[in-house]
Design an enzyme around this catalytic site. Structure first.
Site, short mmCIF file in Angstrom:
data_model
loop_
_atom_site.label_atom_id
_atom_site.label_comp_id
_atom_site.label_asym_id
_atom_site.label_seq_id
_atom_site.Cartn_x
_atom_site.Cartn_y
_atom_site.Cartn_z
N HIS A 118 1.75 0.49 12.91
CA HIS A 118 2.88 0.00 13.69
C HIS A 118 3.90 1.07 14.05
O HIS A 118 4.00 2.11 13.38
CB HIS A 118 3.60 -1.11 12.90
CG HIS A 118 2.70 -2.24 12.54
ND1 HIS A 118 2.14 -3.07 13.49
CD2 HIS A 118 2.23 -2.68 11.34
CE1 HIS A 118 1.39 -3.98 12.88
NE2 HIS A 118 1.42 -3.76 11.59
N GLU A 156 -4.48 -1.40 12.59
CA GLU A 156 -3.21 -2.15 12.63
C GLU A 156 -2.11 -1.28 12.05
O GLU A 156 -1.69 -1.43 10.91
CB GLU A 156 -3.29 -3.47 11.86
CG GLU A 156 -2.08 -4.35 12.11
CD GLU A 156 -1.85 -5.43 11.07
OE1 GLU A 156 -0.75 -5.45 10.48
OE2 GLU A 156 -2.77 -6.25 10.88
N ASP A 203 -1.98 -1.07 7.85
CA ASP A 203 -0.69 -1.74 8.04
C ASP A 203 0.46 -0.74 7.83
O ASP A 203 1.49 -1.06 7.25
CB ASP A 203 -0.54 -2.94 7.11
CG ASP A 203 0.51 -3.95 7.60
OD1 ASP A 203 1.08 -3.74 8.67
OD2 ASP A 203 0.75 -4.94 6.88
#
Length: 314
Positions: free
Chosen positions: A9, A7, A277
């Site tokens: 970004h 995950e 993240d």
């Protein structure tokens, strides 16, 4: 040992402007970078490969006429970066869900032509969850293509924000609605709605990923089973069965041992994926957290890279 973070970004300048996000403290420059700066951070932190997806709110809150072209261009930008660094990057397709038909077309294009490994949906689409009838063809297509959908949080609709997350202070209200509480429990609810609507029973091959160690679902799982029996739901099995069968959990910034142990107890090492993240959390901190859990080599390998490799076809 190889480490895959699932995950992580990025965004585009167009979407920063269209979504109205950014400002002091927001990591815009790192989100926009799909090259050397990102690679240096991965190397310094110990991450071998990032599975990259469009940061929230992505295209989910845009009007159709803007969502479709902006999302397509974002996917093409990510595909170019993956092409340039195939051993370090993999991509998840952003989807213009305000137009469900266009979202299906973009998922098929992204998987078959761009080589993406799944898709990301950043929460609700202008107040609608994926169990809404208009999204059934999209879920059927994901199941048919055998690619997972990563269900990522996004800020709540304005009516929810005003009712639940206002009146304390601007700083507290904003955090409470998003990363401190609100968007986590909303994403857990989103996944639970997929169960209760019968989608996983009708589409047993549909695979969904949620971050942040399950968005509170591991903690609530037994209570959900106690209050929503198969008879109440009109389904064949308990809610926990579908969640354990169709759902994967990633760590994504939840570098806390107690919730991790709960997730392990309820879902098992086979369903947990490592993620950082990035750039909202530190790659180095995430890798230190994983290494500090004291696993043997078999469990460590599953969480660090094997589960992700199997799920995303890496």
């Amino acid at each position: 040992m190889r480490v895959i973070a699932v995950e992580e970004h990025f965004t585009t300048g167009e979407l920063l402007e269209a979504d109205g996000i950014g400002g002091p403290g927001y990591p815009s420059e790192r989100l926009l970078d799909l090259g050397e700066r990102r690679l240096k951070d991965m190397d310094a932190g110990g991450v071998d490969l990032q599975v990259i997806s469009l940061a929230a709110p992505g295209g989910q809150q845009l009007e159709v006429k803007r969502a479709v072209p902006l999302v397509r261009r974002a996917n093409e930008m990510l595909a170019e970066a993956v092409f340039c660094h195939p051993d370090r990057f993999a991509g998840l397709a952003a989807l213009p869900t305000p137009d469900p038909e266009a979202a299906c077309a973009e998922l098929e294009r992204a998987v078959r032509e761009l080589g993406f490994r799944g898709a990301v949906v950043n929460g609700h689409t202008r107040g609608r969850f994926l169990d809404a009838p208009e999204f059934r063809p999209l879920l059927e297509l994901a199941a048919h293509l055998r690619v997972p959908i990563y269900l990522h949080p996004t800020p709540p609709p304005d009516v929810v924000r005003r009712a639940y997350y206002s009146g304390i202070s601007p700083e507290v209200d904003g955090a409470l609605a998003t990363s401190a509480w609100g968007w986590h429990v909303e994403t857990g609810l989103h996944a639970l709605r997929l169960v209760l609507s019968g989608i996983f029973e009708r589409l047993p091959d549909l695979r969904v990923v949620v971050g942040h160690l399950g968005e509170a679902l591991p903690f609530m799982l037994r209570r959900v089973d106690a209050r929503l029996s198969p008879e109440v739901m009109g389904l064949k099995r308990q809610p926990s069965w579908y969640l354990r069968h169709n759902l994967w959990l990633s760590i994504s910034g939840f570098f806390f041992e107690a919730p991790f142990r709960t997730a392990m107890e309820e879902f098992g090492a086979e369903k947990i994926l490592f993620s950082v993240d990035y750039p909202f959390a530190s790659s180095a901190e995430g890798c230190r957290f994983l290494e500090g859990l004291g696993f043997g080599p078999q469990e460590y390998a599953k969480i660090a890279h094997q589960n992700a490799g199997e799920l995303f076809g890496l």
